[in-house]
Each structure stands twice: as C-alpha cells, then as structure tokens.
Design a protein around this motif. Structure first.
Motif, short mmCIF file in Angstrom:
data_model
loop_
_atom_site.label_atom_id
_atom_site.label_comp_id
_atom_site.label_asym_id
_atom_site.label_seq_id
_atom_site.Cartn_x
_atom_site.Cartn_y
_atom_site.Cartn_z
N SER A 91 0.80 -1.22 0.00
CA SER A 91 0.00 0.00 0.00
C SER A 91 0.84 1.27 0.00
O SER A 91 0.30 2.36 -0.22
CB SER A 91 -0.92 0.01 1.22
N TYR A 92 2.15 1.16 0.22
CA TYR A 92 3.00 2.34 0.20
C TYR A 92 3.11 2.91 -1.21
O TYR A 92 3.10 4.13 -1.40
CB TYR A 92 4.39 2.01 0.75
N GLU A 93 3.24 2.04 -2.17
CA GLU A 93 3.39 2.47 -3.56
C GLU A 93 2.08 2.36 -4.34
O GLU A 93 1.97 2.92 -5.44
CB GLU A 93 4.46 1.62 -4.26
N ASN A 94 1.13 1.63 -3.82
CA ASN A 94 -0.13 1.35 -4.52
C ASN A 94 -1.29 1.69 -3.59
O ASN A 94 -1.97 0.81 -3.07
CB ASN A 94 -0.17 -0.12 -4.95
N THR A 95 -1.50 2.98 -3.38
CA THR A 95 -2.38 3.44 -2.32
C THR A 95 -3.85 3.11 -2.55
O THR A 95 -4.63 3.10 -1.60
CB THR A 95 -2.23 4.96 -2.12
N ARG A 96 -4.23 2.85 -3.80
CA ARG A 96 -5.64 2.57 -4.10
C ARG A 96 -5.89 1.11 -4.44
O ARG A 96 -7.02 0.73 -4.78
CB ARG A 96 -6.12 3.48 -5.24
N TYR A 97 -4.86 0.29 -4.36
CA TYR A 97 -5.03 -1.13 -4.68
C TYR A 97 -5.55 -1.84 -3.42
O TYR A 97 -4.93 -1.75 -2.36
CB TYR A 97 -3.68 -1.72 -5.11
N PRO A 98 -6.68 -2.55 -3.50
CA PRO A 98 -7.31 -3.07 -2.29
C PRO A 98 -6.71 -4.36 -1.73
O PRO A 98 -6.94 -4.67 -0.56
CB PRO A 98 -8.76 -3.29 -2.72
N LEU A 99 -6.00 -5.11 -2.54
CA LEU A 99 -5.45 -6.39 -2.07
C LEU A 99 -4.03 -6.15 -1.60
O LEU A 99 -3.08 -6.22 -2.38
CB LEU A 99 -5.49 -7.44 -3.18
N THR A 100 -3.87 -5.86 -0.32
CA THR A 100 -2.56 -5.47 0.21
C THR A 100 -2.01 -6.49 1.21
O THR A 100 -1.09 -6.18 1.96
CB THR A 100 -2.65 -4.09 0.88
N SER A 101 -2.55 -7.69 1.19
CA SER A 101 -2.05 -8.76 2.05
C SER A 101 -2.37 -10.09 1.40
O SER A 101 -3.26 -10.19 0.54
CB SER A 101 -2.69 -8.70 3.44
N SER A 102 -1.66 -11.12 1.82
CA SER A 102 -1.98 -12.45 1.29
C SER A 102 -3.40 -12.85 1.67
O SER A 102 -4.11 -13.47 0.88
CB SER A 102 -0.97 -13.47 1.81
N ALA A 103 -3.84 -12.46 2.87
CA ALA A 103 -5.20 -12.81 3.31
C ALA A 103 -6.25 -12.21 2.39
O ALA A 103 -7.23 -12.87 2.02
CB ALA A 103 -5.42 -12.34 4.75
N ARG A 104 -6.06 -10.95 1.99
CA ARG A 104 -7.03 -10.31 1.10
C ARG A 104 -7.00 -10.97 -0.28
O ARG A 104 -8.06 -11.17 -0.91
CB ARG A 104 -6.73 -8.82 0.97
N ALA A 105 -5.83 -11.33 -0.76
CA ALA A 105 -5.76 -12.01 -2.05
C ALA A 105 -6.43 -13.38 -1.99
O ALA A 105 -7.16 -13.76 -2.91
CB ALA A 105 -4.30 -12.15 -2.49
N PHE A 106 -6.21 -14.10 -0.90
CA PHE A 106 -6.84 -15.41 -0.77
C PHE A 106 -8.36 -15.31 -0.69
O PHE A 106 -9.08 -16.22 -1.13
CB PHE A 106 -6.29 -16.16 0.44
N GLN A 107 -8.88 -14.22 -0.15
CA GLN A 107 -10.33 -14.03 -0.12
C GLN A 107 -10.91 -14.01 -1.53
O GLN A 107 -12.01 -14.52 -1.78
CB GLN A 107 -10.68 -12.74 0.62
N VAL A 108 -10.17 -13.41 -2.46
CA VAL A 108 -10.61 -13.38 -3.86
C VAL A 108 -10.40 -14.75 -4.50
O VAL A 108 -11.30 -15.30 -5.15
CB VAL A 108 -9.84 -12.29 -4.63
N ILE A 109 -9.22 -15.31 -4.31
CA ILE A 109 -8.89 -16.60 -4.92
C ILE A 109 -9.87 -17.69 -4.48
O ILE A 109 -10.28 -18.53 -5.29
CB ILE A 109 -7.45 -16.98 -4.54
N ASP A 110 -10.27 -17.66 -3.22
CA ASP A 110 -11.18 -18.68 -2.70
C ASP A 110 -12.54 -18.66 -3.39
O ASP A 110 -13.27 -19.67 -3.34
CB ASP A 110 -11.38 -18.48 -1.19
N GLN A 111 -12.88 -17.55 -4.01
CA GLN A 111 -14.19 -17.43 -4.65
C GLN A 111 -14.17 -17.76 -6.14
O GLN A 111 -15.22 -17.80 -6.78
CB GLN A 111 -14.73 -16.01 -4.47
N VAL A 112 -12.96 -18.01 -6.68
CA VAL A 112 -12.85 -18.33 -8.11
C VAL A 112 -12.04 -19.61 -8.26
O VAL A 112 -10.79 -19.56 -8.26
CB VAL A 112 -12.21 -17.17 -8.90
N PRO A 113 -12.68 -20.75 -8.36
CA PRO A 113 -11.95 -22.01 -8.50
C PRO A 113 -11.00 -21.99 -9.68
O PRO A 113 -11.33 -21.46 -10.75
CB PRO A 113 -13.08 -23.04 -8.70
#
Length: 257
Positions: free
Chosen positions: A148-170
C-alpha cells in the motif's frame, strides 16, 4: 531452484525486442513480463515480432500479465472497474492466445485500483472468465497482493485479502510476490510454511528499495532455501529494479548457487 527474469523491470536499458536475447546471454532460459503492448488488442505484427524475439533467443516465456492499463500512470489492473471491464474482456483471448503460442502457463490478473465504480462481483466474474479461457490451454490465472506504500488505491494489500478473492474463483492461485508482502510486514517464513501449496508463482526483490537480493532487509538465502524445500515446484521470477546495470545484478545468485 529455477529462476526467470522479468523483462519489464530488468534489461529496460534495451528495447523490449532485444531483452529476451540479453536474458539468454546472462544465462537464463526463462522470462516473464507485464503486458508488453500499448493496448489490449495489439496487431498481429506486434505479436509476431515479440514471439520471434523470444523464440529466437531460445528462452521460455513462463509468466505474462493481462493488460493492466497504463501502469506508469498508476493503473493496477482492469477487472474490478465497470469503466475498464470491457477492456479487460477484450484482452482475455489475446493474452491467452499469445501465451499458448509460447507455452506460457502462468497469467497474472491485477485486480485494479479502488474507484467510484469498483464492483467486487464484477471483478470475480471477470476473473472467472479469464480462468475459464486460460484453462483451455492448461494455464493458471494468479492473483497478487501489492504493498500500500506504492499502490495506495489497490485493495489487495495482504496475502489474506488475495486469498479471499482466490477462494471465490476455483482454478486461480496466489502469486506470492515477496517484495510486496515483505513491504507490508508479512511473515514470509510462516506464509511459505502454511500456503506454499497454493502458490501459482513466486516473484522476488529486496525490501525496501526493490533492488536485487542482498541490497535490503530480507534474508533471501533462508527464504529461498525454505521455498525450495516446500511444496511449491514452480519458478522464481526476478522482479527487481537492479542496482547498477541489469547484466551485473546477478552476483547474489551466483554466490547462492
């Protein structure tokens, strides 16, 4: 451990069509890149020229981004905004087709910055469309977290947030970018221990300056040793900004070997 070079951040002193050969001259047999064209649907001449440059150099394309917008201006993906969704969809078949021509099996879909028209359901729908198309050629779509330091508007800023998306798309997987995760203070040792089996690709650079390993704070000898002994069996992409000429930035790798 098998490494590849990201040609969108290394060898940038050369035109893109000369970079595959430069990577080969530096001893690499695999490369990856961000979307290398100006728009979502380049003409056949552009696609053919880059195909020839890669095949003539004798390197394998192992990773490719879908069109992510104009990244120098701050764009970080197209799939979550209603305004850019069609551009992403127009790009899907082109990206998958180009990757299939070159035997590339990892396709990165950047989520997109948060805007007034961000639509989480649309993002999942677009990711599913890309995953279905990629699956026809045996490729995997990966999703990554950015710091988030360089990408202030990008919402996936942790592995947990990315996995939340990945878990919904097999069929999707995690792109573990240790630079971005390290900048956010994630415990990389714990992440490898618990989730390496879900990694679709790995990219590395040191923290905080994004230089080659050994120029910052991360203990890459230990990290890479752990990764090598984990369930992850893919390549490690060198996605760093070289301190000095690109061709002279690989001493850390030779020392490690």
């Amino acid at each position: 451990m098998h490494y590849d070079v990201n040609l969108s951040i290394l060898f940038t002193e050369l035109p893109m069509l000369e970079r595959p050969a430069a990577a080969a001259d530096a001893g690499f047999d695999a490369v990856e890149m961000w979307w290398p064209f100006d728009g979502p649907v380049p003409d056949d001449k552009e696609l053919d020229a880059l195909t020839r440059a890669i095949t003539d150099a004798g390197v394998q394309l192992v990773g490719l981004n879908f069109d992510a917008g104009h990244m120098p201006s701050g764009d970080r993906g197209l799939l979550s905004s209603r305004a850019t969704s069609q551009r992403f969809r127009d790009n899907i078949d082109v990206t998958v087709g180009f990757a299939e021509r070159l035997g590339c099996r990892v396709l990165n879909a950047l989520y997109g910055n948060t805007t007034d028209d961000t639509d989480a359901e649309l993002a999942l729908e677009n990711l599913a469309l890309a995953t279905k198309a990629a699956g026809r050629s045996g490729a995997t779509v990966v999703v990554e977290a950015l710091n988030s330091y360089e990408n202030t508007r990008y919402p996936l800023t942790s592995s947990a947030r990315a996995f939340q998306v990945i878990d919904q798309v097999p069929g999707t997987a995690f792109l573990a970018d240790f630079y971005h995760l390290g900048r956010m203070g994630e415990d990389l040792t714990a992440l490898i221990a618990s989730h390496a089996n879900r990694f679709g690709h790995v990219q590395i650079a040191d923290v905080p300056g994004r230089g080659q390993p050994g120029t910052g704070e991360l203990d890459y000898p230990a990290i890479l040793h752990q990764l090598e002994n984990s369930p992850y069996g893919g390549l490690v992409g060198l996605e760093y900004k070289p301190v000095g000429p690109s061709s002279e930035s690989f001493g850390w790798l030779e020392a490690m070997r």
